[in-house]
Each structure stands twice: as structure tokens, then as C-alpha cells.
Design an enzyme around this catalytic site. Sequence first.
Site, PDB file in Angstrom:
ATOM      1  N   TYR A 160      44.929  43.047  32.811  1.00  0.00           N
ATOM      2  CA  TYR A 160      45.325  44.180  31.973  1.00  0.00           C
ATOM      3  C   TYR A 160      46.799  44.552  32.148  1.00  0.00           C
ATOM      4  O   TYR A 160      47.319  45.360  31.406  1.00  0.00           O
ATOM      5  CB  TYR A 160      44.469  45.389  32.348  1.00  0.00           C
ATOM      6  CG  TYR A 160      43.450  45.784  31.318  1.00  0.00           C
ATOM      7  CD1 TYR A 160      42.589  44.847  30.778  1.00  0.00           C
ATOM      8  CD2 TYR A 160      43.330  47.104  30.895  1.00  0.00           C
ATOM      9  CE1 TYR A 160      41.639  45.212  29.865  1.00  0.00           C
ATOM     10  CE2 TYR A 160      42.377  47.479  29.975  1.00  0.00           C
ATOM     11  CZ  TYR A 160      41.526  46.534  29.466  1.00  0.00           C
ATOM     12  OH  TYR A 160      40.586  46.906  28.555  1.00  0.00           O
ATOM     13  N   LYS A 227      34.617  39.598  41.482  1.00  0.00           N
ATOM     14  CA  LYS A 227      34.088  38.319  41.014  1.00  0.00           C
ATOM     15  C   LYS A 227      34.668  37.228  41.926  1.00  0.00           C
ATOM     16  O   LYS A 227      35.194  36.206  41.481  1.00  0.00           O
ATOM     17  CB  LYS A 227      34.495  38.145  39.538  1.00  0.00           C
ATOM     18  CG  LYS A 227      33.875  36.992  38.826  1.00  0.00           C
ATOM     19  CD  LYS A 227      32.385  37.152  38.575  1.00  0.00           C
ATOM     20  CE  LYS A 227      31.838  35.839  38.033  1.00  0.00           C
ATOM     21  NZ  LYS A 227      30.402  35.690  38.178  1.00  0.00           N
ATOM     22  N   ASP A 281      28.800  40.503  38.220  1.00  0.00           N
ATOM     23  CA  ASP A 281      27.671  40.303  37.289  1.00  0.00           C
ATOM     24  C   ASP A 281      26.379  40.844  37.887  1.00  0.00           C
ATOM     25  O   ASP A 281      25.563  41.462  37.190  1.00  0.00           O
ATOM     26  CB  ASP A 281      27.537  38.843  36.856  1.00  0.00           C
ATOM     27  CG  ASP A 281      27.770  37.864  37.988  1.00  0.00           C
ATOM     28  OD1 ASP A 281      28.745  38.044  38.731  1.00  0.00           O
ATOM     29  OD2 ASP A 281      26.980  36.930  38.149  1.00  0.00           O
ATOM     30  N   ASP A 305      36.767  48.284  33.895  1.00  0.00           N
ATOM     31  CA  ASP A 305      36.768  48.746  32.507  1.00  0.00           C
ATOM     32  C   ASP A 305      35.379  48.566  31.905  1.00  0.00           C
ATOM     33  O   ASP A 305      34.796  49.490  31.328  1.00  0.00           O
ATOM     34  CB  ASP A 305      37.806  47.911  31.735  1.00  0.00           C
ATOM     35  CG  ASP A 305      38.063  48.450  30.343  1.00  0.00           C
ATOM     36  OD1 ASP A 305      37.792  49.630  30.103  1.00  0.00           O
ATOM     37  OD2 ASP A 305      38.529  47.668  29.492  1.00  0.00           O
TER      38      ASP A 305
END
Length: 417
Positions: A160, A227, A281, A305
Site C-alpha cells: 500500500y 502471511k 488466511d 485492510d
Amino acid sequence: MKAKFEEPREGQWITIDQASLKIRVPNNPVIGYIEGDGVGPDIWAASRPVFDAVVEKAYSGDRKIFWWEIPAGEQSFREFGSHFPEESFDAIRRSVIVIKGPLTTPVGGGFRSLNVTLRQKLDLYACVRPVKYISGTPSPMIRPEDVDMVVFRENTEDVYAGIEWKSGSEDALKIINFLETEMGVKIPVEAGIGVKPMSPKATKRLVRMAMRFALDDKRKRVTLVHKGNIMKYTEGAFRDWGYELVRCEFGDVAIFEDELATEHHGAIPEGKILVNDRIADAMFQQALLRPKEYDVLAMPNLNGDYMSDALAAQVGGLGMAPGANIGDTCAVFEATHGSAPKYTGLNKVNPGSMLLSGAMMFRRMDWHEAAELLEDSLAKTIRLRIVTYDLARLMNDSTEVSCSGFGQAIVDQLKNA
Ligand code: NAD
């Protein structure tokens, strides 16, 4: 076009103690506000009387806010020739605490996004989003009341941060060529390129803020969400730097998952905080299946986000989701939805997001009585099934009111508080 920026005429400044970074709030503080674009003026007009009424009720006239309008967005462009004049950034720094409505991203303007610019220029490095169910709000969950989490999302790094090169551009080709010749990495020549920087400094200050919040708010768990199984040197490093910071600065209060069973019989001891981590996840599944096991989440920018909005949906959607962008020197509380241009001037949308951001702001100011009064009166109004159109269409037997009507209904509830 106006040339002069109006200074506040009354009230006292909020200040920050530079050593402890604690804020000092006088009884009559100046608080900056940005109305915002689109529906911004409507939700502000509905919220401001509620803020004033809860302060009056909670402190019987001993405290009062002096609101100071800070120009930004389309109106500022019309009045000052800039969507975000330099004086407005100075005014936010001066105010220390600011509340804002949504800003439309100007098409073809010099800004990538006014909101991103604001976060970067003022180094508002944490996007904080509490997610808690308000009884009576329509929700897709069977037990939405099990959700009570606060997301701390890193605001300055990750994909981002906007370091990108367009497919086919000279710069993208330069990078692709460099990666191939110098690093032995093969990338299709027509690829667009984005860079995902993540640093120990930005990660640690975010995790520090999440840990301090957990301590102050008597939370039991802080989860580092990442992640890292795939992106080892960015997301995986986020986890490692997070644990490093916790061990170094919060070693006296933190316990870790491996100790929980072996040393504490599966129960978090009084006064301790369990610090663990989850792959992003899996965390999305956990948020739906075992929300009670999560409390404070510290996350990198992109995953944070997704998670903030997904959690907001679990308790009733963005119209009711408060948020703040917080740095070491100032904090901007904001409605988390956009400017919803098609509803501009209709006095129709739900001001709940801004109202609850106001409650967050009161907590930051240590005005907890005002925060509780606001949240209780808003919850009572929803339990009476007095709601704006977005919630009315999901509820049976509700009374649909306008944006300002919802604010007025909350003020009416205060009279019975
Ligand atoms: P949006 O959130 O403005 O609106 C999408 C839809 O959500 C609306 O049409 C409406 O149906 C619903 N909605 C939004 N707020 C609501 C409310 N308070 N009550 C009831 N329903 C509500 O998203 P968008 O259309 O993608 O963005 C419009 C503009 O807002 C863009 O310029 C975007 O850049 C900007 N934006 C600003 C912020 C911010 O200032 N923090 C955040 C997101 C988007």
C-alpha cells in the site's frame, strides 16, 4: 477565493508530553474537525450535537469542546485553491486530536489519495479499528456478540505504500532487467511491478502501540497476523520482529502459546497477556468460527485492510464501524466509509461510524464517561429500532429516520440516561 485561514478564538490546546507521549487534555480543549466531502457534512451535522450533548451530560458543564474547522477536500479546493492546504496539516498537528468525515479522492489531482497523503505526511502509523457488536444491529452472524476485537493495522509500509511501476513503462522494464541480470529472477517483460517494503522500525512501533493498548484496556490476547509462511522476509519478519519487541519491552507481562499449556494449565494468568501469531488466511476462518479467542490483532497493511472490513461486516457493516489513524504526535478519528457521493445532501446515510469514532476519541482523551454515555445512548436507540435506511431495510418493525433524525434520537435518549 478565501486567502485567510481562521484560527480558533476560544478554548485551550491539547498538548503532548514528549517523554511519555501522553496527551494532556484541558477541560475546554480545541478539537479540529474536517467535515469531509459527499455525505461528510450530513454525518458531521448529525454527530456534533451528540458529542456536545454527551459532554454536557457527563460533566455538567465543567467540560466543553471548542470545535475548530480545518479546511480539506472539495470545499477547501473551492475556498483556498487546494484540496489539502499546508496550513491544514499544521492545524492537525496543532490540534493533536482531530475528527474527520470522508474525503473524495480527486480524479486526476496531484494526490494519489487524500487519506493516504494525510497518513504519510503526519506519520499516522497505526490504523486502529475496534469491532464490537451493538445489540439489535442486523448481522449475518449467529452470535455476533462474540466479536470484540481491535485491529491495529500498519499504515505506512507494505504494498500500500504505493511503490509501483506500470506495465510496459521504462521504469518497470529497468527493474525487470535489473532483477534478471543482477538477481537471476525471471519476470514477464509486460508485468507491472509493486514493491512491498516492511521494516523492523515500523513493525515494532505498531506492535508496541497494540501492546500498550492491550495493557491499558485490560485485554488478554495480542495476535500477530501475517502471511509469513509464503513471504518470509516481509510478513514472516513482521512476526519475528513483533515477538522480539514483545520479549524485549513487555517480557514481564507477556506469555506465549507454548507456555500456556505447559506452565499455566491453558488459562491466561491474571495481569498477563497471551501473545501469539496466526497465518492471515487461517485468521479469517478463526474470526468467523472462534471469534471469542481473539482480542487485539496487530497486522501489516494489506492483510489488515481486508481483516478490518471483514470484521466490520460481521457486526453490521461499515456504516457502524469506527476508526482512527494514530501516530506519536496526533490522532485523526474518522468515519471509515467513503463520501458516498450519490447520497450527498440527502440527509439520509447512517452517521453511526462517525459517532462511534467520536466515542473512540473521547477514550483517547480519557473522557471515558462521555464515551460510555455516547455508546449506551446509541445502543438504546438501535434497540428501540430507530435506525437509518441502511439498517431499516434489514430489520422488521423499525422506524426509519434521517441522518440528523438518528442523531436527535440519541440526544433524546440522553435525557433519560
Ligand atoms: P463509499 O463508502 O463512499 O460508498 C459505497 C456505498 O456504501 C454507498 O453508495 C452507500 O450505499 C454505502 N454507504 C457508505 N457510507 C454509508 C453510511 N454512512 N450509511 C449508509 N450507507 C453508506 O465508497 P466509494 O463509493 O467506493 O467511495 C466514494 C469516495 O470516497 C471515493 O472518492 C473514495 O476515494 C472515498 N473514500 C474515502 C474514505 C475516507 O475518507 N476515509 C474511505 C473510503 C473511500
